[in-house]
Motif scaffolding. Structure first.
Motif, PDB file in Angstrom:
ATOM      1  N   THR A 124       7.827  -5.383  21.894  1.00  0.00           N
ATOM      2  CA  THR A 124       8.179  -4.861  20.570  1.00  0.00           C
ATOM      3  C   THR A 124       9.684  -4.722  20.450  1.00  0.00           C
ATOM      4  N   SER A 125      10.245  -5.385  19.465  1.00  0.00           N
ATOM      5  CA  SER A 125      11.683  -5.258  19.205  1.00  0.00           C
ATOM      6  C   SER A 125      12.005  -3.885  18.648  1.00  0.00           C
ATOM      7  N   GLU A 126      13.199  -3.407  18.975  1.00  0.00           N
ATOM      8  CA  GLU A 126      13.672  -2.120  18.460  1.00  0.00           C
ATOM      9  C   GLU A 126      14.678  -2.289  17.329  1.00  0.00           C
ATOM     10  N   GLY A 127      14.895  -3.544  16.886  1.00  0.00           N
ATOM     11  CA  GLY A 127      15.856  -3.792  15.824  1.00  0.00           C
ATOM     12  C   GLY A 127      15.210  -4.476  14.632  1.00  0.00           C
ATOM     13  N   VAL A 128      15.833  -4.331  13.456  1.00  0.00           N
ATOM     14  CA  VAL A 128      15.312  -4.962  12.258  1.00  0.00           C
ATOM     15  C   VAL A 128      16.455  -5.183  11.275  1.00  0.00           C
ATOM     16  N   PHE A 129      16.344  -6.228  10.471  1.00  0.00           N
ATOM     17  CA  PHE A 129      17.344  -6.497   9.434  1.00  0.00           C
ATOM     18  C   PHE A 129      16.900  -5.845   8.132  1.00  0.00           C
ATOM     19  N   VAL A 130      17.854  -5.175   7.479  1.00  0.00           N
ATOM     20  CA  VAL A 130      17.606  -4.540   6.185  1.00  0.00           C
ATOM     21  C   VAL A 130      18.327  -5.375   5.132  1.00  0.00           C
ATOM     22  N   PHE A 131      17.561  -6.032   4.275  1.00  0.00           N
ATOM     23  CA  PHE A 131      18.128  -6.919   3.264  1.00  0.00           C
ATOM     24  C   PHE A 131      18.488  -6.116   2.027  1.00  0.00           C
ATOM     25  N   THR A 132      19.786  -6.045   1.724  1.00  0.00           N
ATOM     26  CA  THR A 132      20.252  -5.225   0.612  1.00  0.00           C
ATOM     27  C   THR A 132      20.598  -6.042  -0.627  1.00  0.00           C
ATOM     28  N   SER A 133      20.725  -7.344  -0.490  1.00  0.00           N
ATOM     29  CA  SER A 133      21.043  -8.315  -1.545  1.00  0.00           C
ATOM     30  C   SER A 133      22.503  -8.230  -2.024  1.00  0.00           C
ATOM     31  N   SER A 134      23.086  -7.057  -2.003  1.00  0.00           N
ATOM     32  CA  SER A 134      24.510  -6.907  -2.299  1.00  0.00           C
ATOM     33  C   SER A 134      25.182  -6.302  -1.076  1.00  0.00           C
ATOM     34  N   ALA A 135      26.514  -6.258  -1.094  1.00  0.00           N
ATOM     35  CA  ALA A 135      27.239  -5.751   0.068  1.00  0.00           C
ATOM     36  C   ALA A 135      26.750  -4.345   0.427  1.00  0.00           C
ATOM     37  N   TRP A 183      21.802  -4.747  10.194  1.00  0.00           N
ATOM     38  CA  TRP A 183      20.809  -4.571  11.246  1.00  0.00           C
ATOM     39  C   TRP A 183      20.867  -3.125  11.721  1.00  0.00           C
ATOM     40  N   MET A 184      19.707  -2.572  11.994  1.00  0.00           N
ATOM     41  CA  MET A 184      19.683  -1.246  12.594  1.00  0.00           C
ATOM     42  C   MET A 184      18.719  -1.250  13.772  1.00  0.00           C
ATOM     43  N   GLN A 185      18.939  -0.314  14.678  1.00  0.00           N
ATOM     44  CA  GLN A 185      18.167  -0.284  15.916  1.00  0.00           C
ATOM     45  C   GLN A 185      17.817   1.143  16.281  1.00  0.00           C
ATOM     46  N   ASP A 186      16.609   1.325  16.762  1.00  0.00           N
ATOM     47  CA  ASP A 186      16.134   2.635  17.217  1.00  0.00           C
ATOM     48  C   ASP A 186      16.739   2.902  18.598  1.00  0.00           C
ATOM     49  N   ALA A 218       0.859  -1.178   0.000  1.00  0.00           N
ATOM     50  CA  ALA A 218       0.000   0.000   0.000  1.00  0.00           C
ATOM     51  C   ALA A 218       0.903   1.238   0.000  1.00  0.00           C
ATOM     52  N   HIS A 219       0.367   2.356   0.418  1.00  0.00           N
ATOM     53  CA  HIS A 219       1.152   3.580   0.425  1.00  0.00           C
ATOM     54  C   HIS A 219       2.234   3.496   1.496  1.00  0.00           C
ATOM     55  N   ALA A 220       3.288   4.283   1.308  1.00  0.00           N
ATOM     56  CA  ALA A 220       4.394   4.281   2.261  1.00  0.00           C
ATOM     57  C   ALA A 220       3.994   5.001   3.536  1.00  0.00           C
ATOM     58  N   ASP A 221       4.363   4.398   4.681  1.00  0.00           N
ATOM     59  CA  ASP A 221       4.092   5.008   5.979  1.00  0.00           C
ATOM     60  C   ASP A 221       5.406   5.362   6.647  1.00  0.00           C
ATOM     61  N   SER A 222       5.443   6.433   7.398  1.00  0.00           N
ATOM     62  CA  SER A 222       6.588   6.790   8.213  1.00  0.00           C
ATOM     63  C   SER A 222       6.358   6.222   9.603  1.00  0.00           C
ATOM     64  N   VAL A 223       7.170   5.237   9.955  1.00  0.00           N
ATOM     65  CA  VAL A 223       6.950   4.527  11.210  1.00  0.00           C
ATOM     66  C   VAL A 223       8.283   4.298  11.896  1.00  0.00           C
ATOM     67  N   ARG A 224       8.223   3.852  13.132  1.00  0.00           N
ATOM     68  CA  ARG A 224       9.404   3.471  13.898  1.00  0.00           C
ATOM     69  C   ARG A 224       9.589   1.949  13.811  1.00  0.00           C
ATOM     70  N   ILE A 225      10.781   1.500  14.179  1.00  0.00           N
ATOM     71  CA  ILE A 225      11.075   0.080  14.085  1.00  0.00           C
ATOM     72  C   ILE A 225      10.146  -0.746  14.965  1.00  0.00           C
ATOM     73  N   HIS A 226       9.862  -0.262  16.179  1.00  0.00           N
ATOM     74  CA  HIS A 226       8.978  -1.047  17.048  1.00  0.00           C
ATOM     75  C   HIS A 226       7.562  -1.130  16.496  1.00  0.00           C
ATOM     76  N   ASP A 227       7.152  -0.149  15.703  1.00  0.00           N
ATOM     77  CA  ASP A 227       5.853  -0.251  15.037  1.00  0.00           C
ATOM     78  C   ASP A 227       5.877  -1.377  14.006  1.00  0.00           C
ATOM     79  N   ILE A 228       6.989  -1.465  13.286  1.00  0.00           N
ATOM     80  CA  ILE A 228       7.124  -2.508  12.265  1.00  0.00           C
ATOM     81  C   ILE A 228       7.146  -3.887  12.905  1.00  0.00           C
ATOM     82  N   GLN A 229       7.876  -4.046  13.977  1.00  0.00           N
ATOM     83  CA  GLN A 229       7.989  -5.356  14.622  1.00  0.00           C
ATOM     84  C   GLN A 229       6.671  -5.770  15.282  1.00  0.00           C
TER      85      GLN A 229
END
Length: 610
Positions: A89-100, A77-80, A33-44
């Motif tokens: 609610t976790s404050e961390g999430v993995f960002v998959f970039t597929s390349s280095a 990995w990044m963390q709020d 859907a449309h892009a939302d501006s959220v925090r990591i704990h919202d995503i988790q």
């Protein structure tokens, strides 16, 4: 769970993290859907599945805590640094970039991308999913920032209860259940998914393997055994303190550790979830290795009037292997040259080459010669070649069981008629139970043995007394759901075949005991199941057999070490005449606890007076 030809589960962790994306499957979700501006704990969110799964999010802020540049699952990995007040609610999430990734630890970044739930191993594995941000656009705002302090994972923080029961309306899945991190260990670990965590002064409970991973426990007193491991004693008594350790650093720097060693000081990094290990601390800092001084065991020598019978899984042994001298030394020096040895995973004379070869004479001769060179007796051997490619194991290897016996101490009763497709039976000779063929195979045409090893029965004589020995290698645990599965309790699909196999062996033993109630019968080998399992209960029946490992204290009942659990896979089961007489049982720990193991199984020895 986990012999290697039978389950080869430890070896299957071929860089589980490195290959995560290649063997990972995305859960099908609605279109973005449309892009939302959220925090990591919202995503988790507060369950295992992100409330934003399948949606685009924008400008998600965090500090980079770890970077993975190797394998197929590249990313960071990044963390709020500003957590909310909800422990679920976790404050961390993995960002998959597929390349280095271009981001570095300490970078302050914002990420725009799509939230996805990926299942290591695919949805059919039953594994839990990892919440990730994929197809990211990454903006580095600044560098050199302080990384959020790691969450301390220790005996106090990890709950004693392992997991909630799954939702019966969702086929037993725990995905949608609200996380209760103060009550359940799996919920606690899930609430930290992607976050920077640390353990301190932790004991190694599974040795490091060739894939740069090991297991520790944060609960040093949890079901501990005297050699430093953590015993798995029932389906309902989980070991909650186990945690896999991998590394974001160079492979050469990974600790070479045995069970009982300690990672002294702090080991820290993001908390991941991998295909073969579940929750895994992927360390960018590893504690200093402190040796626990663990040494390989040796059993005592049998006395003159004791018959020593052993079982030993030699892990796909074929003539090209370099382990013959080591196996020979183990048999001579650690097992003290048992009178009879049931060997599992003897391969044919050209190993995994699939050209129709089924004979194993070269393999066996090479092992026997190595035993003599190690100072042991010149054993003789008996086996039956399988039908080509019909007994499972490594393709082309044609693994089978084989008997070694010391002719100076025990004789083998050769009785013709046995073959790869011929069923052995029980008859009466001079009023006592005997095999119709020796060696012989138990009902090889039965569906119970489809693509699996058929039991090998042999008739031996010691001091004038007949002993009937059945060598087994039951179906592997391959395909079972892991202990950290999204389905709780996990499904153990592989035990269906083992139950059929156990029924066959128990029925055969019943036939023997009907002919001779006081017959000395031993059923032994790689049973690929626990002493408390349904498989063992069926084998034991109504007292026809009894697993002698249960004569040991509970803390010493193990033959195998898998994912931080020392456990029983290999067993020696005995008939009432042996159980109620004088016997000694020993699980000889020479392999499972060590990084330089020559097999993933420990051998066992039974000594008794027929």
């Amino acid at each position: 769970m986990p012999s290697k030809s039978s389950a080869r589960l430890a070896a299957l962790t071929v860089a589980a993290v490195c290959s995560a994306a290649a063997v990972t499957q995305m859960i099908v979700l609605p279109a973005p859907a449309h892009a939302d501006s959220v925090r990591i704990h919202d995503i988790q969110g507060t369950t295992r599945i992100s409330p934003y799964a399948g949606r685009q999010v924008s400008d998600v802020a965090g500090i980079v805590t770890g970077v993975r540049t190797y394998g197929a699952s590249k990313g960071f990995w990044m963390q709020d640094p500003h957590p909310d007040a909800d422990p679920a609610t976790s404050e961390g999430v993995f960002v998959f970039t597929s390349s280095a990734p271009k981001a570095a630890v300490g970078d302050s970044v914002t990420v725009t991308g799509t939230v996805s739930e990926y299942v290591p191993g695919g949805t059919s594995s039953g594994n839990q999913s990892i919440t990730e941000i994929t197809k990211p656009a990454v903006t580095v705002l600044s560098s050199g920032n302080a990384v959020p302090a790691p969450v301390v994972v220790d005996a106090k923080s990890v709950p004693a209860a392992y997991t909630p029961a799954g939702d019966s309306a969702a086929n037993g899945s725990i995905d949608a259940l609200p996380l209760r991190p103060k009550r359940y260990a799996l919920d606690y670990y899930e609430s930290l998914e992607g976050m920077n965590v640390q353990v301190k002064d932790v004991r190694v409970v599974t040795a490091s393997d060739p894939y740069t991973e090991l297991w520790v426990t944060v609960k040093p007193h949890e079901n501990a055994n005297r050699r430093g491991g953590t015993v798995y004693g029932s389906y309902t008594s989980q070991n909650t303190g186990r945690l896999q350790i991998q590394s974001l650093g160079a492979t050469a720097d990974f600790p070479v550790a045995d069970v009982g060693d300690t990672l002294r000081g702090t080991t820290a990094g993001p908390l991941d979830y991998t295909q073969y290990g579940g929750y895994t601390l992927v360390a960018n800092r590893i504690g200093a290795l402190e040796s626990g001084g663990l040494r390989r065991e040796s059993t005592r020598k049998q006395s003159r009037d004791e018959l020593a019978v052993a079982t030993y899984n030699v892990e796909n042994l074929d003539p090209s292997d370099t382990t013959f001298a080591a196996h020979a030394s183990a048999i001579v020096n650690n097992l003290r040259s048992p009178d009879i040895v049931s060997l599992e995973e003897i391969q044919d004379d050209n190993g995994a080459t699939d050209d129709g070869t089924v004979t194993a004479g070269v393999t066996m001769a090479k092992l026997i010669d190595a035993i003599v060179a190690a100072g042991g007796p010149r054993y003789e051997w008996r086996s039956i070649d399988p039908v080509n490619d019909q007994d499972g194991g490594e393709p082309g290897g044609n693994i089978r069981q084989a008997f070694l016996f010391n002719p100076a101490r025990v004789s083998f009763t050769d009785r013709p008629g046995g073959g790869s497709t011929t069923a052995v039976g029980v008859t009466r000779v001079h009023g006592r139970a005997a095999l119709t063929s020796s060696p012989g195979r138990i009902d090889p045409a039965s569906e119970a043995w489809k693509s699996s090893r058929k039991p090998l029965a042999g008739e031996f004589v010691f001091h004038g007394r007949t002993v009937l020995v059945i060598a087994n290698h039951f179906a592997s645990k391959g395909g079972d759901q892991g202990l950290t599965s999204k389905y709780q309790p996990p499904v153990r699909s592989s035990e269906t075949q083992r139950h059929l196999q156990a029924t066959e062996v128990n029925s055969f033993v019943k036939d023997i005991l009907k002919v001779q109630r006081d017959a000395d019968v031993i059923a032994l080998g790689d049973i690929n199941d626990f002493e408390f399992s349904g498989t063992a209960q069926i084998l034991e029946g109504r007292g026809e057999l009894w697993s002698a490992i249960k004569s040991l204290p509970r803390s010493e009942r193990y033959t195998y070490d898998y994912q931080g659990n020392t456990q029983v896979l290999d067993q020696i089961l005995v008939s009432p005449s042996i159980r109620h007489g004088r016997f000694a049982y020993d699980s000889v720990h020479i392999n499972s606890e060590f990084h330089d193991q020559i097999s993933d199984h420990d051998p066992q020895v039974l000594r008794f007076r027929p």
